[in-house]
Motif scaffolding. Structure first.
Motif, PDB file in Angstrom:
ATOM      1  N   LEU A  66     -42.272  23.875  -2.424  1.00 48.45           N
ATOM      2  CA  LEU A  66     -42.036  24.062  -3.856  1.00 48.45           C
ATOM      3  C   LEU A  66     -42.040  22.718  -4.576  1.00 48.45           C
ATOM      4  O   LEU A  66     -42.548  22.609  -5.703  1.00 48.45           O
ATOM      5  CB  LEU A  66     -40.704  24.781  -4.073  1.00 48.45           C
ATOM      6  CG  LEU A  66     -40.339  25.140  -5.514  1.00 48.45           C
ATOM      7  CD1 LEU A  66     -41.339  26.129  -6.101  1.00 48.45           C
ATOM      8  CD2 LEU A  66     -38.926  25.723  -5.585  1.00 48.45           C
ATOM      9  N   SER A  69     -45.588  21.630  -5.213  1.00 50.19           N
ATOM     10  CA  SER A  69     -46.112  22.332  -6.386  1.00 50.19           C
ATOM     11  C   SER A  69     -45.519  21.767  -7.669  1.00 50.19           C
ATOM     12  O   SER A  69     -46.221  21.630  -8.684  1.00 50.19           O
ATOM     13  CB  SER A  69     -45.794  23.830  -6.275  1.00 50.19           C
ATOM     14  OG  SER A  69     -46.212  24.523  -7.429  1.00 50.19           O
ATOM     15  N   ASP A  70     -44.225  21.411  -7.628  1.00 47.98           N
ATOM     16  CA  ASP A  70     -43.547  20.874  -8.811  1.00 47.98           C
ATOM     17  C   ASP A  70     -43.962  19.450  -9.130  1.00 47.98           C
ATOM     18  O   ASP A  70     -43.629  18.932 -10.204  1.00 47.98           O
ATOM     19  CB  ASP A  70     -42.023  20.939  -8.613  1.00 47.98           C
ATOM     20  CG  ASP A  70     -41.484  22.350  -8.768  1.00 47.98           C
ATOM     21  OD1 ASP A  70     -42.181  23.180  -9.381  1.00 47.98           O
ATOM     22  OD2 ASP A  70     -40.379  22.626  -8.267  1.00 47.98           O
ATOM     23  N   GLU A 108     -49.565  27.220 -10.424  1.00 44.46           N
ATOM     24  CA  GLU A 108     -48.754  28.358 -10.867  1.00 44.46           C
ATOM     25  C   GLU A 108     -48.886  29.537  -9.904  1.00 44.46           C
ATOM     26  O   GLU A 108     -47.894  30.194  -9.570  1.00 44.46           O
ATOM     27  CB  GLU A 108     -49.167  28.788 -12.269  1.00 44.46           C
ATOM     28  CG  GLU A 108     -48.761  27.820 -13.360  1.00 44.46           C
ATOM     29  CD  GLU A 108     -47.261  27.704 -13.493  1.00 44.46           C
ATOM     30  OE1 GLU A 108     -46.637  28.552 -14.138  1.00 44.46           O
ATOM     31  OE2 GLU A 108     -46.705  26.734 -12.936  1.00 44.46           O
ATOM     32  N   TYR A 110     -49.716  29.413  -6.732  1.00 40.41           N
ATOM     33  CA  TYR A 110     -49.065  29.048  -5.473  1.00 40.41           C
ATOM     34  C   TYR A 110     -47.554  29.191  -5.579  1.00 40.41           C
ATOM     35  O   TYR A 110     -46.903  29.680  -4.649  1.00 40.41           O
ATOM     36  CB  TYR A 110     -49.431  27.618  -5.098  1.00 40.41           C
ATOM     37  CG  TYR A 110     -48.784  27.128  -3.829  1.00 40.41           C
ATOM     38  CD1 TYR A 110     -49.159  27.645  -2.593  1.00 40.41           C
ATOM     39  CD2 TYR A 110     -47.785  26.156  -3.857  1.00 40.41           C
ATOM     40  CE1 TYR A 110     -48.570  27.201  -1.417  1.00 40.41           C
ATOM     41  CE2 TYR A 110     -47.194  25.708  -2.698  1.00 40.41           C
ATOM     42  CZ  TYR A 110     -47.585  26.239  -1.480  1.00 40.41           C
ATOM     43  OH  TYR A 110     -46.978  25.802  -0.315  1.00 40.41           O
ATOM     44  N   GLU A 111     -46.988  28.791  -6.714  1.00 36.61           N
ATOM     45  CA  GLU A 111     -45.537  28.896  -6.892  1.00 36.61           C
ATOM     46  C   GLU A 111     -45.094  30.358  -6.912  1.00 36.61           C
ATOM     47  O   GLU A 111     -44.037  30.694  -6.382  1.00 36.61           O
ATOM     48  CB  GLU A 111     -45.103  28.187  -8.172  1.00 36.61           C
ATOM     49  CG  GLU A 111     -43.599  28.043  -8.289  1.00 36.61           C
ATOM     50  CD  GLU A 111     -43.170  26.866  -9.154  1.00 36.61           C
ATOM     51  OE1 GLU A 111     -42.004  26.842  -9.566  1.00 36.61           O
ATOM     52  OE2 GLU A 111     -43.998  25.966  -9.386  1.00 36.61           O
ATOM     53  N   PHE A 251     -38.342  30.753 -13.803  1.00 39.55           N
ATOM     54  CA  PHE A 251     -39.797  30.669 -13.700  1.00 39.55           C
ATOM     55  C   PHE A 251     -40.478  31.913 -14.262  1.00 39.55           C
ATOM     56  O   PHE A 251     -41.365  31.829 -15.113  1.00 39.55           O
ATOM     57  CB  PHE A 251     -40.195  30.460 -12.236  1.00 39.55           C
ATOM     58  CG  PHE A 251     -41.681  30.399 -12.012  1.00 39.55           C
ATOM     59  CD1 PHE A 251     -42.395  29.251 -12.315  1.00 39.55           C
ATOM     60  CD2 PHE A 251     -42.367  31.488 -11.497  1.00 39.55           C
ATOM     61  CE1 PHE A 251     -43.767  29.187 -12.101  1.00 39.55           C
ATOM     62  CE2 PHE A 251     -43.730  31.436 -11.284  1.00 39.55           C
ATOM     63  CZ  PHE A 251     -44.432  30.281 -11.585  1.00 39.55           C
ATOM     64  N   PRO A 283     -39.974  22.193 -13.122  1.00 35.39           N
ATOM     65  CA  PRO A 283     -40.149  21.293 -11.975  1.00 35.39           C
ATOM     66  C   PRO A 283     -39.051  20.246 -11.847  1.00 35.39           C
ATOM     67  O   PRO A 283     -38.803  19.746 -10.746  1.00 35.39           O
ATOM     68  CB  PRO A 283     -41.505  20.629 -12.265  1.00 35.39           C
ATOM     69  CG  PRO A 283     -42.242  21.619 -13.081  1.00 35.39           C
ATOM     70  CD  PRO A 283     -41.197  22.246 -13.956  1.00 35.39           C
ATOM     71  N   ASN A 286     -35.682  22.475 -10.618  1.00 37.20           N
ATOM     72  CA  ASN A 286     -35.713  23.043  -9.268  1.00 37.20           C
ATOM     73  C   ASN A 286     -35.013  22.181  -8.214  1.00 37.20           C
ATOM     74  O   ASN A 286     -34.141  22.675  -7.487  1.00 37.20           O
ATOM     75  CB  ASN A 286     -37.153  23.338  -8.845  1.00 37.20           C
ATOM     76  CG  ASN A 286     -37.718  24.562  -9.539  1.00 37.20           C
ATOM     77  OD1 ASN A 286     -36.981  25.319 -10.190  1.00 37.20           O
ATOM     78  ND2 ASN A 286     -39.005  24.783  -9.422  1.00 37.20           N
TER      79      ASN A 286
END
Length: 309
Positions: A66, A69-70, A108, A110-111, A251, A283, A286
Motif C-alpha cells: 500500500l 501505491s501511496d 488507483e 491496484y489500491e 478511500f 497517501p 495511510n
C-alpha cells in the motif's frame, strides 16, 4: 491545424485551483510539505517491513505494498500540480496527459484490489485463525500481488487506447489539477458513450466486486467479534482491523463521491477538493493510521534506533 472542423490538439492547459496569489503560494508550500511527508512516511513503512523480522507477516507485507501505491500516486500528480499552482495554470502535452492518466488508473486500481485483499486477510485472521497460516502462504499472496499489478497495468492500457482516440473541437482547457477521464471527456467532441460504457464495465472487477468482498468480509468479522465472550479479546480483535477499515472508508467514500455521484450535483471546485483527498491526503494519512497505536511498528522503530544509534 484543423481537419473537417476538428482541432488536432497536442496539448492541454490545466487550470488547477483558481485562487489569489497569496493563497497560491500558501497552497504550494502546503502541498509540498504534504508530499514530502507522504514520501518519507511511506518509505519508512517499506524500510521497517523489509528489515524487521517481527513485521514479516502477510498483513505488514500488504501495508508495505500500500505504501508503494501511496508513493506512486502522488508522485504522478503532485510535482506537476505544484508547477501548475506556481504558474497559475500550466500546459501539459497530449502524451503527458495520457501518461498521467495511465499511472493514475494503475495506482488507483491496484489500491482497490489491495484493500480488498487486506480485508480478506483480516477475515481469515479473525474468522478462521486456525487455518490462517495454511491459507495465507507467502507464495499465495506474492503471486496475487503480481497478478494485481499485471491486471491494473492491462486495464489502464485499455483505457489509454480508448482515450487516445478522442477528438477535441477547439477547447483544450481542463478545469482540474491533473489529467483525469471525466474532465477530459467533458471537453471532447467525440461520442464518449463507448468510453463511458468501457469505464462502467471495467469498474466491475476494480470497484464493484472489491466493494462487495469488503462488505461481506467485514460483515463476517463483526459477527464473529460480537460472539467473543471476553471484552479484552473483543477489543483486541476490533483493534486489528479498525485501522484498515478507516483507510478503506476514507478511500472509497472520496472515490465514489467523484466518480459515482452525478456530476451536476457538485461544482468543479468540490470535485477538485474530493480528488485532492484521495490523491494527496490519503497517501499521507495511510502510514499515520497504520502506525498509530501499532505496537509491532513501534517495536520495529525502537529496534532500528537501538541498532544504528
Amino acid at each position: 491545424m484543423q481537419e473537417n472542423n476538428v482541432t488536432l490538439v497536442n496539448k492541454f492547459f490545466l487550470l488547477g485551483f483558481r485562487v489569489g496569489h497569496n493563497y497560491r503560494i500558501f497552497l504550494f508550500f502546503l502541498l509540498l510539505l504534504i508530499y514530502c511527508g507522504t514520501i518519507c512516511g511511506n518509505l519508512l513503512i517499506i524500510a521497517l517491513v523489509s528489515t524487521s523480522k517481527i513485521l514479516h507477516t502477510p498483513m505488514y507485507f500488504f501495508i508495505s505494498q500500500l505504501s508503494i501505491s501511496d508513493i506512486l500516486l502522488p508522485t504522478n500528480i503532485v510535482p506537476n500540480m505544484l508547477h501548475i499552482q506556481l504558474k497559475n495554470g500550466a500546459a501539459i502535452s497530449f502524451i503527458g496527459c495520457l501518461s498521467q492518466i495511465y499511472f493514475f488508473c494503475t495506482a488507483e486500481g491496484y489500491e482497490c484490489l489491495l484493500l480488498t485483499m487486506m480485508s480478506y486477510d483480516r477475515y481469515v485472521a479473525i474468522c478462521n485463525p486456525l487455518h490462517y497460516v495454511s491459507i495465507m502462504t507467502s507464495s499465495f499472496y506474492v503471486n496475487l500481488i503480481i497478478l494485481f499489478w499485471f491486471l491494473c497495468f492491462f486495464i489502464a492500457f485499455t483505457y489509454i487506447l480508448s482515450a487516445s482516440r478522442l477528438k477535441f473541437c477547439g477547447s483544450n482547457i481542463i478545469d482540474h489539477f491533473f489529467c483525469d477521464f471525466v474532465p477530459l471527456m467533458e471537453i471532447s467532441c467525440s461520442n464518449t458513450f463507448p468510453l463511458k460504457l468501457q469505464m462502467c464495465l471495467l469498474s466491475i472487477p476494480l470497484l464493484l466486486i472489491p466493494s462487495i468482498i469488503i462488505i461481506i468480509s467485514y460483515g463476517n468479522i463483526v459477527r464473529t467479534i460480537l460472539k467473543i465472550q471476553s471484552n479484552i479479546s473483543r477489543q483486541k480483535a476490533f483493534s486489528t482491523c479498525s485501522s484498515h477499515l478507516t483507510v478503506v472508508s476514507i478511500f472509497y467514500l472520496s472515490l465514489f463521491s467523484v466518480y459515482i455521484l452525478p456530476a451536476n450535483e457538485q461544482t468543479s471546485e468540490i470535485n477538485k477538493i474530493m480528488s485532492l483527498l484521495y490523491t494527496v491526503f490519503t497517501p499521507l494519512i495511510n502510514p499515520i493510521i497504520y502506525s498509530f497505536r501499532n505496537k509491532d511498528i513501534k517495536k520495529a522503530v525502537q529496534e532500528i534506533i537501538q541498532k544504528y544509534l
